[in-house]
Design a protein around this motif. Structure first.
Motif, PDB file in Angstrom:
ATOM      1  N   MET B   1       0.834  -1.189   0.000  1.00  0.00           N
ATOM      2  CA  MET B   1       0.000   0.000   0.000  1.00  0.00           C
ATOM      3  C   MET B   1       0.881   1.256   0.000  1.00  0.00           C
ATOM      4  N   GLN B   2       0.538   2.201  -0.870  1.00  0.00           N
ATOM      5  CA  GLN B   2       1.250   3.482  -0.888  1.00  0.00           C
ATOM      6  C   GLN B   2       0.430   4.513  -0.115  1.00  0.00           C
ATOM      7  N   ARG B   3       1.129   5.386   0.592  1.00  0.00           N
ATOM      8  CA  ARG B   3       0.411   6.418   1.350  1.00  0.00           C
ATOM      9  C   ARG B   3       1.179   7.740   1.265  1.00  0.00           C
ATOM     10  N   VAL B   4       0.429   8.827   1.099  1.00  0.00           N
ATOM     11  CA  VAL B   4       1.022  10.173   1.040  1.00  0.00           C
ATOM     12  C   VAL B   4       0.185  11.097   1.923  1.00  0.00           C
ATOM     13  N   ASP B   5       0.847  11.956   2.684  1.00  0.00           N
ATOM     14  CA  ASP B   5       0.139  12.925   3.532  1.00  0.00           C
ATOM     15  C   ASP B   5       0.594  14.340   3.180  1.00  0.00           C
ATOM     16  N   ILE B   6      -0.350  15.231   3.104  1.00  0.00           N
ATOM     17  CA  ILE B   6      -0.011  16.643   2.935  1.00  0.00           C
ATOM     18  C   ILE B   6      -0.818  17.461   3.946  1.00  0.00           C
ATOM     19  N   LEU B  42     -10.225  13.443 -10.584  1.00  0.00           N
ATOM     20  CA  LEU B  42      -9.969  13.269  -9.148  1.00  0.00           C
ATOM     21  C   LEU B  42      -9.329  14.519  -8.547  1.00  0.00           C
ATOM     22  N   GLN B  43      -8.400  15.098  -9.291  1.00  0.00           N
ATOM     23  CA  GLN B  43      -7.754  16.324  -8.812  1.00  0.00           C
ATOM     24  C   GLN B  43      -8.805  17.420  -8.606  1.00  0.00           C
ATOM     25  N   LEU B  44      -9.691  17.526  -9.586  1.00  0.00           N
ATOM     26  CA  LEU B  44     -10.755  18.525  -9.507  1.00  0.00           C
ATOM     27  C   LEU B  44     -11.671  18.247  -8.315  1.00  0.00           C
ATOM     28  N   ALA B  45     -12.001  16.981  -8.095  1.00  0.00           N
ATOM     29  CA  ALA B  45     -12.873  16.624  -6.974  1.00  0.00           C
ATOM     30  C   ALA B  45     -12.211  16.989  -5.645  1.00  0.00           C
ATOM     31  N   LEU B  46     -10.923  16.745  -5.518  1.00  0.00           N
ATOM     32  CA  LEU B  46     -10.225  17.103  -4.278  1.00  0.00           C
ATOM     33  C   LEU B  46     -10.179  18.619  -4.092  1.00  0.00           C
ATOM     34  N   VAL B  47      -9.965  19.334  -5.182  1.00  0.00           N
ATOM     35  CA  VAL B  47      -9.972  20.803  -5.100  1.00  0.00           C
ATOM     36  C   VAL B  47     -11.347  21.290  -4.623  1.00  0.00           C
ATOM     37  N   GLU B  48     -12.409  20.697  -5.159  1.00  0.00           N
ATOM     38  CA  GLU B  48     -13.754  21.103  -4.730  1.00  0.00           C
ATOM     39  C   GLU B  48     -13.981  20.798  -3.253  1.00  0.00           C
ATOM     40  N   ALA B  49     -13.476  19.658  -2.805  1.00  0.00           N
ATOM     41  CA  ALA B  49     -13.647  19.296  -1.394  1.00  0.00           C
ATOM     42  C   ALA B  49     -12.883  20.272  -0.494  1.00  0.00           C
ATOM     43  N   VAL B  50     -11.689  20.672  -0.918  1.00  0.00           N
ATOM     44  CA  VAL B  50     -10.931  21.656  -0.132  1.00  0.00           C
ATOM     45  C   VAL B  50     -11.620  23.021  -0.207  1.00  0.00           C
ATOM     46  N   ASN B  51     -12.122  23.386  -1.374  1.00  0.00           N
ATOM     47  CA  ASN B  51     -12.878  24.644  -1.481  1.00  0.00           C
ATOM     48  C   ASN B  51     -14.011  24.676  -0.460  1.00  0.00           C
ATOM     49  N   ASN B  52     -14.708  23.537  -0.315  1.00  0.00           N
ATOM     50  CA  ASN B  52     -15.824  23.478   0.641  1.00  0.00           C
ATOM     51  C   ASN B  52     -15.332  23.708   2.070  1.00  0.00           C
ATOM     52  N   ILE B  53     -14.182  23.129   2.397  1.00  0.00           N
ATOM     53  CA  ILE B  53     -13.632  23.330   3.743  1.00  0.00           C
ATOM     54  C   ILE B  53     -13.352  24.822   3.967  1.00  0.00           C
ATOM     55  N   ALA B  67      -5.669  18.904   6.315  1.00  0.00           N
ATOM     56  CA  ALA B  67      -4.754  17.797   6.024  1.00  0.00           C
ATOM     57  C   ALA B  67      -5.447  16.822   5.085  1.00  0.00           C
ATOM     58  N   ILE B  68      -4.669  16.241   4.203  1.00  0.00           N
ATOM     59  CA  ILE B  68      -5.204  15.211   3.300  1.00  0.00           C
ATOM     60  C   ILE B  68      -4.234  14.039   3.296  1.00  0.00           C
ATOM     61  N   TYR B  79      -8.806   8.989  -0.423  1.00  0.00           N
ATOM     62  CA  TYR B  79      -8.253  10.225   0.128  1.00  0.00           C
ATOM     63  C   TYR B  79      -9.116  10.637   1.316  1.00  0.00           C
ATOM     64  N   GLN B  80      -8.464  10.976   2.412  1.00  0.00           N
ATOM     65  CA  GLN B  80      -9.213  11.473   3.565  1.00  0.00           C
ATOM     66  C   GLN B  80      -8.809  12.915   3.852  1.00  0.00           C
ATOM     67  N   LEU B  81      -9.817  13.802   3.902  1.00  0.00           N
ATOM     68  CA  LEU B  81      -9.591  15.216   4.201  1.00  0.00           C
ATOM     69  C   LEU B  81      -9.996  15.477   5.643  1.00  0.00           C
ATOM     70  N   ARG B  82      -9.161  16.226   6.358  1.00  0.00           N
ATOM     71  CA  ARG B  82      -9.442  16.512   7.773  1.00  0.00           C
ATOM     72  C   ARG B  82      -9.352  18.023   8.021  1.00  0.00           C
TER      73      ARG B  82
END
Lengths: 111, 138
Positions: B1-6, B42-53, B67-68, B79-82
């Motif tokens: 499993m690969q994992r990345v955190d930002i 997917l990139q666009l979906a993550l951007v939208e999710a961060v925009n909502n935050i 954090a993602i 992807y988990q957004l916190r």
């Protein structure tokens, strides 16, 4: 951010930035509205430099279309990349805009 | 499993975090065998999710933590957004298409188009939004 704008045969040609997203959409929306309301209402928006756009960016062009049509004009889109086109298709906005492969064709379409 | 955190801070006037999503999180999707258009979605979906935050959870206040975590397993990309902002109102939007003349309301349509599986929970003052999609199997 300043939108690239010129006039060609009475048509406003506006080039959108590389990224049109929440951070710059408000500014872009205000500028586009000013351009449209200062002109004939006939507008070509060139997306050739735009590689990324989110829903805030879509709202900018929808607002531009509404402003142009309020002046009995229209807003055509040109030079959309495959990814931006996919976004328009996903949100069904490709059904409300006239979309041209290149800017010159969009300008000509205004007759 | 690969994992990345930002992680980064909210800022409604900044788009530097877009680069983190593109360069750190999207390679997981590319490595999972997704095509360019799917990765873009997917990139666009993550951007939208961060925009909502930024817009709703943090009400456009800058300097608040986001954090993602991204992980790719054998059959799914997740992807988990916190964030520590206001809870999300429930139920989550269905992602039904907005009216074509509507100025807004397309964010959740884009999120759900990229990630068919969306899970939200509020835990210990954190909003946890998990976005998942299957990946091609070898």
């Amino acid at each position: 951010m300043s939108l690239n704008h010129r006039q060609e045969n009475g048509i406003d040609v506006v080039t959108l930035p590389e990224r049109l997203v929440m951070a710059n959409a408000g500014d872009a929306r205000a500028q586009l509205k000013d351009i449209i309301q200062s002109g004939s209402g006939r507008v070509v928006v060139n997306l050739g430099e735009t590689t990324f756009m989110d829903s805030s960016g879509l709202a900018v062009v929808v607002a531009g279309l509404q402003a142009a049509r309020k002046m009995d004009g229209d807003l055509y889109l040109a030079q959309m990349s495959d990814t931006i086109r996919a976004l328009f298709e996903l949100t069904r906005l490709h059904t409300v805009f006239q979309i041209f492969d290149d800017e010159a064709a969009a300008v000509r379409a205004f007759g | 499993m690969q994992r990345v955190d930002i992680d980064f801070n909210s800022d409604p006037d900044d788009m530097a975090w877009h680069g983190l999503i593109e360069t750190r999180l999207m390679p997981l999707a590319q490595a999972a065998g997704l095509g360019d258009l799917e990765v873009f979605g997917l990139q666009l979906a993550l951007v939208e999710a961060v925009n909502n935050i930024i817009e709703h959870a943090y009400a456009l206040e800058p300097g608040l933590p986001i954090a993602i975590s991204g992980e790719c397993c054998a059959d799914a990309l997740r992807y988990q957004l916190r964030d520590q902002g206001r809870p999300m109102p429930l139920p989550l939007p269905s992602g039904e298409p907005a009216a074509t003349d509507a100025a807004g309301g397309r964010g959740w349509q884009i999120i759900r188009a990229g990630f068919p599986d969306v899970h939200y929970e509020r835990r210990e003052g954190l909003n946890l939004l998990t976005l998942s999609r299957p990946v091609p199997t070898a």
